[in-house]
Write an enzyme that holds these catalytic residues in place. Structure first.
Site, PDB file in Angstrom:
ATOM      1  CG  HIS A  25     -32.800  16.735  56.604  1.00  8.35           C
ATOM      2  ND1 HIS A  25     -32.684  16.348  55.295  1.00  8.35           N
ATOM      3  CD2 HIS A  25     -33.854  16.029  57.103  1.00  8.35           C
ATOM      4  CE1 HIS A  25     -33.609  15.445  55.009  1.00  8.35           C
ATOM      5  NE2 HIS A  25     -34.336  15.238  56.081  1.00  8.35           N
ATOM      6  NE  ARG A  75     -41.235  17.051  56.945  1.00  5.25           N
ATOM      7  CZ  ARG A  75     -40.800  16.090  56.156  1.00  5.25           C
ATOM      8  NH1 ARG A  75     -40.261  16.387  55.007  1.00  5.25           N
ATOM      9  NH2 ARG A  75     -40.922  14.835  56.502  1.00  5.25           N
ATOM     10  CE  LYS A 112     -38.457   6.684  53.468  1.00  2.00           C
ATOM     11  NZ  LYS A 112     -38.078   7.930  54.147  1.00  2.00           N
ATOM     12  CB  SER A 115     -35.425  13.677  51.142  1.00  2.00           C
ATOM     13  OG  SER A 115     -34.673  14.193  52.187  1.00  2.00           O
TER      14      SER A 115
HETATM   15  P1  ADP Z   1     -37.011   9.405  57.350  1.00  3.88           P
HETATM   16  O1  ADP Z   1     -36.835   8.516  56.175  1.00  3.88           O
HETATM   17  O2  ADP Z   1     -36.624   8.772  58.657  1.00  3.88           O
HETATM   18  O3  ADP Z   1     -38.318  10.148  57.431  1.00  3.88           O
HETATM   19  P2  ADP Z   1     -35.898  11.853  56.438  1.00  3.88           P
HETATM   20  O4  ADP Z   1     -34.532  12.008  55.881  1.00  3.88           O
HETATM   21  O5  ADP Z   1     -37.023  12.028  55.499  1.00  3.88           O
HETATM   22  O6  ADP Z   1     -35.875  10.464  57.128  1.00  3.88           O
HETATM   23  O7  ADP Z   1     -36.107  12.827  57.670  1.00  3.88           O
HETATM   24  C1  ADP Z   1     -35.349  12.761  58.845  1.00  3.88           C
HETATM   25  C2  ADP Z   1     -35.942  13.715  59.875  1.00  3.88           C
HETATM   26  O8  ADP Z   1     -35.879  15.040  59.393  1.00  3.88           O
HETATM   27  C3  ADP Z   1     -37.407  13.458  60.198  1.00  3.88           C
HETATM   28  O9  ADP Z   1     -37.617  13.730  61.567  1.00  3.88           O
HETATM   29  C4  ADP Z   1     -38.135  14.470  59.365  1.00  3.88           C
HETATM   30  O10 ADP Z   1     -39.375  14.816  59.921  1.00  3.88           O
HETATM   31  C5  ADP Z   1     -37.160  15.629  59.442  1.00  3.88           C
HETATM   32  N1  ADP Z   1     -37.309  16.529  58.294  1.00  3.88           N
HETATM   33  C6  ADP Z   1     -37.337  16.207  56.990  1.00  3.88           C
HETATM   34  N2  ADP Z   1     -37.493  17.307  56.213  1.00  3.88           N
HETATM   35  C7  ADP Z   1     -37.566  18.348  57.075  1.00  3.88           C
HETATM   36  C8  ADP Z   1     -37.760  19.766  56.917  1.00  3.88           C
HETATM   37  N3  ADP Z   1     -37.937  20.320  55.721  1.00  3.88           N
HETATM   38  N4  ADP Z   1     -37.782  20.533  58.026  1.00  3.88           N
HETATM   39  C9  ADP Z   1     -37.628  19.955  59.235  1.00  3.88           C
HETATM   40  N5  ADP Z   1     -37.472  18.656  59.467  1.00  3.88           N
HETATM   41  C10 ADP Z   1     -37.435  17.846  58.403  1.00  3.88           C
END
Ligand code: ADP
Length: 162
Positions: free
Chosen positions: A18, A91, A42, A129
């Protein structure tokens, strides 16, 4: 007109993946609001206030970034703060299919908001995450995946087991 982007997500917890997306997007926008969605299906692992505090600490040195919690539709939140862009990270092909549907629906709901996607840098593609959360829950070494100082990582790890 300021180029304001919302980076919405659960960030439960915020990872170096992130962080990388946000830092790379700094050259595209005047302001980035990292927005923690409060009404997802979630179940929360960390309270929103803790996530907010930790993310703010990661970017304490950057004026253009702020952190907020929000409820309701993401496009409504964007409108309420006059943000014209939605930032998301991609990703994998699976991310793409998921994000495509959301972005197209958002566009139909709100024509003035553009979704902007950044491809993950290869070294972060495997980080998500839910895996980091599992490592933290099991007491494994989550440090390589958490952003910020060692003191901040200590804070997160200690909180997990408090
Ligand atoms: P959500 O529950 O909305 O998917 P996340 O916290 O999982 O929220 O992710 C928020 C954003 O960050 C999403 O666009 C996701 O694709 C991106 N993201 C999550 N992990 C990574 C990573 N390792 N590299 C790049 N972008 C990421």
């Amino acid at each position: 007109m300021l180029r304001k982007a919302v980076f919405p997500g659960s960030f439960d917890p915020f990872t170096i993946g992130h962080e990388s997306i946000v830092r790379r997007a700094l050259s595209l926008f005047d302001e980035i609001i990292i927005a923690i969605g409060k009404n997802t299906n979630k179940k929360d692992f960390y309270p929103v206030e803790k996530r907010e505090e930790w993310i703010a600490e990661v970017f304490a040195d950057v004026d253009k970034i702020c952190v907020a919690g929000y409820e309701g539709m993401t496009v409504d939140y964007c409108n309420s703060i006059n943000a014209g862009f939605l930032l998301r990270g991609l990703r994998t092909a699976m991310d793409f299919e998921y994000e495509r549907a959301i972005a197209q629906v958002n566009k139909e709901l709100e024509h003035n908001i553009e979704s902007v996607f950044l491809l993950t840098t290869p070294e972060y593609t495997h980080i998500n995450s839910s895996i980091v959360r599992d490592i933290l829950r099991q007491g494994g070494n989550a440090r390589p995946f958490l952003p910020g100082s060692e003191a901040l990582k200590d804070k997160i790890i200690n909180y997990t087991h408090s």
